[in-house]
Enzyme design. Structure first.
Site, PDB file in Angstrom:
ATOM      1  N   TYR A  16      -6.817  -9.002  11.245  1.00  0.00           N
ATOM      2  CA  TYR A  16      -5.658  -9.140  11.840  1.00  0.00           C
ATOM      3  C   TYR A  16      -5.412  -9.480  13.225  1.00  0.00           C
ATOM      4  O   TYR A  16      -6.528  -9.882  14.155  1.00  0.00           O
ATOM      5  CB  TYR A  16      -5.175  -7.361  12.161  1.00  0.00           C
ATOM      6  CG  TYR A  16      -5.050  -6.894  10.717  1.00  0.00           C
ATOM      7  CD1 TYR A  16      -3.742  -6.966  10.078  1.00  0.00           C
ATOM      8  CD2 TYR A  16      -5.990  -6.144  10.230  1.00  0.00           C
ATOM      9  CE1 TYR A  16      -3.406  -6.194   8.838  1.00  0.00           C
ATOM     10  CE2 TYR A  16      -5.730  -5.501   8.631  1.00  0.00           C
ATOM     11  CZ  TYR A  16      -4.462  -5.685   8.514  1.00  0.00           C
ATOM     12  OH  TYR A  16      -4.150  -4.961   7.106  1.00  0.00           O
ATOM     13  N   ASN A  47     -12.016  -1.039  -1.194  1.00  0.00           N
ATOM     14  CA  ASN A  47     -11.460  -1.803   0.026  1.00  0.00           C
ATOM     15  C   ASN A  47     -12.229  -1.260   1.567  1.00  0.00           C
ATOM     16  O   ASN A  47     -12.645  -0.073   1.465  1.00  0.00           O
ATOM     17  CB  ASN A  47     -10.005  -1.430   0.048  1.00  0.00           C
ATOM     18  CG  ASN A  47      -9.610  -1.651   1.552  1.00  0.00           C
ATOM     19  OD1 ASN A  47      -9.085  -2.866   1.688  1.00  0.00           O
ATOM     20  ND2 ASN A  47      -9.295  -1.046   2.449  1.00  0.00           N
ATOM     21  N   GLU A  48     -12.672  -2.433   2.215  1.00  0.00           N
ATOM     22  CA  GLU A  48     -13.049  -1.915   3.511  1.00  0.00           C
ATOM     23  C   GLU A  48     -14.243  -0.894   3.272  1.00  0.00           C
ATOM     24  O   GLU A  48     -14.119   0.101   4.008  1.00  0.00           O
ATOM     25  CB  GLU A  48     -12.218  -1.493   4.577  1.00  0.00           C
ATOM     26  CG  GLU A  48     -11.081  -2.650   4.942  1.00  0.00           C
ATOM     27  CD  GLU A  48     -10.327  -2.490   6.159  1.00  0.00           C
ATOM     28  OE1 GLU A  48     -10.490  -1.415   6.579  1.00  0.00           O
ATOM     29  OE2 GLU A  48      -9.665  -3.614   6.139  1.00  0.00           O
ATOM     30  N   GLU A  51       0.855  -1.273   0.034  1.00  0.00           N
ATOM     31  CA  GLU A  51      -0.018   0.004   0.046  1.00  0.00           C
ATOM     32  C   GLU A  51       0.786   1.175   0.256  1.00  0.00           C
ATOM     33  O   GLU A  51       1.959   1.176   0.454  1.00  0.00           O
ATOM     34  CB  GLU A  51      -0.946   0.010   1.438  1.00  0.00           C
ATOM     35  CG  GLU A  51      -1.870   1.073   1.368  1.00  0.00           C
ATOM     36  CD  GLU A  51      -3.023   1.068   2.339  1.00  0.00           C
ATOM     37  OE1 GLU A  51      -2.906  -0.061   3.206  1.00  0.00           O
ATOM     38  OE2 GLU A  51      -3.875   1.862   2.430  1.00  0.00           O
ATOM     39  N   GLU A  73      -6.229  -9.209   3.589  1.00  0.00           N
ATOM     40  CA  GLU A  73      -5.266  -8.582   4.731  1.00  0.00           C
ATOM     41  C   GLU A  73      -5.327  -9.320   5.782  1.00  0.00           C
ATOM     42  O   GLU A  73      -6.461  -9.560   6.400  1.00  0.00           O
ATOM     43  CB  GLU A  73      -6.050  -7.030   4.946  1.00  0.00           C
ATOM     44  CG  GLU A  73      -5.800  -6.181   3.831  1.00  0.00           C
ATOM     45  CD  GLU A  73      -5.985  -4.786   4.207  1.00  0.00           C
ATOM     46  OE1 GLU A  73      -5.929  -4.407   5.407  1.00  0.00           O
ATOM     47  OE2 GLU A  73      -6.487  -3.910   3.331  1.00  0.00           O
ATOM     48  N   GLN A 112       1.866  -6.219   5.715  1.00  0.00           N
ATOM     49  CA  GLN A 112       2.214  -5.717   4.231  1.00  0.00           C
ATOM     50  C   GLN A 112       3.782  -5.991   3.869  1.00  0.00           C
ATOM     51  O   GLN A 112       4.517  -6.540   4.890  1.00  0.00           O
ATOM     52  CB  GLN A 112       2.094  -4.350   4.190  1.00  0.00           C
ATOM     53  CG  GLN A 112       0.695  -3.787   4.374  1.00  0.00           C
ATOM     54  CD  GLN A 112       0.086  -2.563   3.600  1.00  0.00           C
ATOM     55  OE1 GLN A 112       0.966  -1.589   3.021  1.00  0.00           O
ATOM     56  NE2 GLN A 112      -0.821  -1.868   3.856  1.00  0.00           N
TER      57      GLN A 112
END
Ligand code: AHR
Length: 519
Positions: free
Chosen positions: A267, A198-199, A51, A322, A371
Site C-alpha cells: 500500500y 490471504n496474508e 471485501e 492489493e 478496493q
C-alpha cells in the site's frame, strides 16, 4: 535519473498545488522501442477487489432486492454501469482478511435460513449473509468480469475449499453440484482464479513461510486433479511489501505444478502509524505517499528476480492483489470501515503504479486495486442513492487502452521532482500497441509544482493530426469529487502537444495524467 546541471530554486509551497506552472528545468526524453515489443499487458492487471469490509459489499455494491435504489438482484445498477465502462477484467472477493474467516456454506440457500456472522476484523458488525456465492458470481457475469475467489485457508479446511471448487465448477453429478442446482443454478460458473488464503503471514494465521508452503502444497493438491485439468489458476498468499524471504521460500518449496500465481501486497501511505487525512495533506505528506507508491517498481523488480531463479520461463505470475493509497478514515466514520476520500494524490498513485505494472507485464500479470466501492482507494463512492466516480476511476478508464495490448518497452531520461533534499522521478510512463495497431502512451507527472515537457521519440510521427490526447488535472492536489460536486475532477481533451522532427513533444501540467493515442 539524469542530473540537472542548472540548479533550480525550489520553493515549497505551504499548501500544495497552487496551479503555478513553473517551467521544467529540462525536457524529459522518452524513447519507445516498438521493435522490441514482445509481451502482452494482461488486462487482469486492471483488476479490482471487493471485501466484506465497511460499506463495500453491504451498503455499497449490494443494497438488496427490496431497496428503492435501482438494482438488479440487489446490486446497484449505477455501479454495474460504471464498472462496465471500465471493462473491469476481474473482481477479487470476499477478502482480504475477511476471507480467512468466511465459510462459504453460510452464504448459500434461502436467504432467510442463512446464519448471521460477525465480521471480526472489520468493525465487529453482524452480517446476514444475504450476499454470498451465487450473488457474487452472478454479479461477475453481469459485469463480464472474471471472479477471483479468495478461499479460507486460515480457519477453514481442505475439504471446505475442495467443496467450494466443486460447488461452483462441477458440471456433472456430484454432491456439491447437486446442492448448487438445488439452490437454483444449473450450469457451473467455471471459476478460474483462486486465492489460497490471504496474508498468511498476518491475519491469515501468522504463519511462517515454510509452514505455509506446506499448506499450499496440501490445499492446491485437493482443489483439482493430477494434471489440473480444470485449468485452475491457484494464487498463493504472497509477501508483505519487501519480505523477499517469503517469496524465496514459496518459490523454492512449492512445486511448479501446484501454483500458477504468487501474490504481493503493498500500500501507499505517509507513515503507517500516522497516515493523515485523505484530503487535508501538505506537500511533505504527498511526497512521502508518492515515495511509497513508486517503490512498487523496486518491489516488482526484486520479487521478479527471485521468481526468475526458480521459474526462468516465467510460468508463475506475480499477482499484486492489493495495492492503493491508505489514509485515516473520513471524520465521523467507523474506523473499522476504512472509508476515505480520493483526491488528485490518488490519481497520481494510480497513474504511476499502473505504468509500473505495464512495464513489468512479463511477470506481473494480475493486480487488484484495493478496493472498488467505499473502501480505501475506491473508484466509486456512494451515499444513499447518490454515487460518484473518483479521480482514480478516471485514471483506470484512461488506461484501459492497455488491456491485452502489446507493451512497448521505453527508456526515460527523467527529471527530478524535488522536495527539500529529497527527490523522486517526476515522470512515469508506459506504452503499448493495441490489436488495431494504435499506439497508446500514458504519462504521469507527479511533480506538485512544475510542468514538464516530454519528448517521445522512436515512432517517427508524421503530423499532430495523427495524435489525440486526454488529460486528468485539477488546480489543487487535494481536489476531489463530492456528492454535491461529483464532476469537479474529470478528464478533458488534451491538445498541448506538437510534432517536432517526428517526435511528439507534450507539456504535462503539475500533478497530471495524460493519455495519448498515436495512429
Ligand atoms: O484491504 C484491506 C486489508 O488490507 C485486507 O483485508 C488485508 O488483506 C490487507 O491487510
Amino acid at each position: 535519473m539524469r542530473h540537472i546541471l542548472c540548479a533550480f530554486a525550489l520553493t515549497v509551497a505551504a499548501t500544495v498545488g497552487a496551479p503555478a506552472q513553473r517551467p521544467s528545468a529540462g525536457d524529459v526524453r522518452i524513447t519507445l522501442n516498438p521493435d522490441s515489443a514482445r509481451h502482452a499487458i494482461s488486462r487482469h492487471i486492471y483488476g479490482h477487489f471487493a471485501e466484506h469490509l465497511g460499506r463495500c459489499i453491504y451498503g455499497g455494491f449490494y443494497v438488496g432486492e427490496d431497496s428503492d435504489i435501482p438494482n438488479k438482484n440487489g446490486v446497484r445498477t449505477d455501479i454495474i454501469e460504471a464498472l462496465k465502462a471500465l471493462d473491469i477484467p476481474n473482481l477479487r472477493w470476499p477478502g482480504g482478511c475477511f476471507a480467512d474467516t468466511y465459510h462459504w456454506k453460510d452464504g448459500i440457500g434461502p436467504k432467510d435460513q442463512r446464519p448471521e456472522i460477525v465480521n471480526q476484523w472489520w468493525g465487529g458488525v453482524t452480517e446476514n449473509n444475504s450476499f454470498g456465492t451465487h450473488e457474487f458470481l452472478n454479479m461477475c457475469e453481469e459485469l463480464n468480469a472474471e471472479p477471483y475467489l479468495a478461499a479460507n485457508v486460515g480457519s477453514g479446511t481442505v475439504k471446505e475449499l475442495a467443496d467450494w471448487v466443486q460447488y461452483v465448477n462441477h458440471k456433472g453429478k456430484s454432491p456439491m453440484s447437486d446442492l448448487r442446482k438445488a439452490n437454483g443454478r444449473e450450469e457451473p460458473w467455471n471459476v478460474k482464479y483462486w486465492g489460497v488464503g490471504n496474508e498468511m503471514w498476518g491475519c491469515g494465521g501468522h504463519m511462517k513461510p515454510e509452514h505455509y508452503a506446506n499448506i499450499v502444497r496440501q490445499y492446491s493438491t485437493f482443489m483439482t486433479d493430477w494434471t489440473n485439468s480444470d485449468g485452475l489458476f491457484r494464487i498463493a498468499s504472497g509477501a508483505n511489501v519487501d519480505d523477499y524471504n517469503w517469496t524465496e521460500t514459496l518459490m523454492r518449496e512449492v512445486p511448479r505444478h501446484l501454483l500458477e500465481g504468487l501474490a504481493l501486497h503493498s500500500y501507499s501511505f505517509v507513515e503507517w502509524n500516522n497516515k493523515g487525512s485523505a484530503v487535508d495533506f501538505d506537500e511533505g505528506q504527498y511526497f512521502a505517499t508518492m515515495r511509497t507508491a513508486l517503490r512498487m517498481d523496486e518491489l516488482a523488480t526484486k520479487h521478479s528476480a527471485i521468481m526468475d531463479k526458480y521459474d526462468p520461463q516465467k510460468r508463475i505470475a506475480l499477482v499484486v492483489d492489493e495495492w492503493g493509497g491508505w489514509y485515516n478514515v473520513e471524520p465521523g466514520t467507523n474506523p473499522g470501515f476504512l472509508y476515505q476520500q480520493n483526491t488528485m494524490r490518488d490519481a497520481m498513485i494510480a497513474g504511476a503504479t499502473l505504468n509500473i505494472f505495464n512495464n513489468h507485464c512479463e511477470r506481473v500479470r494480475m493486480a487488484n486495486l484495493a478496493q472498488t466501492v467505499n473502501v480505501l482507494q475506491a473508484v466509486i463512492l456512494t451515499e444513499g442513492e447518490k454515487m460518484l466516480l473518483t479521480p482514480t476511476y478516471h485514471v483506470m478508464r484512461m488506461y484501459k487502452v492497455h488491456h491485452d495490448a502489446t507493451m512497448i518497452p521505453i527508456a526515460i531520461d527523467n527529471v527530478p521532482y524535488r522536495y527539500g533534499d529529497a527527490e523522486l522521478p517526476a515522470i512515469s510512463a508506459s506504452a503499448s500497441r493495441d490489436a488495431n495497431g494504435l499506439v497508446h502512451a500514458t504519462l504521469t507527472n507527479i511533480d506538485a509544482n512544475r510542468a514538464h515537457t516530454v519528448r517521445l521519440n522512436g515512432l517517427k510521427i508524421a503530423s499532430a493530426k495523427n495524435v489525440t490526447g486526454e488529460i486528468l488535472r485539477s488546480d489543487k492536489l487535494q481536489d476531489h469529487n463530492t456528492f454535491d460536486r461529483p464532476d469537479k475532477v474529470k478528464p478533458a481533451a488534451f491538445s498541448d502537444f506538437r510534432i517536432d522532427k517526428g517526435e511528439l513533444v507534450a507539456t504535462l501540467p503539475p500533478f497530471s495524467v495524460v493519455a495519448l493515442e498515436i495512429r
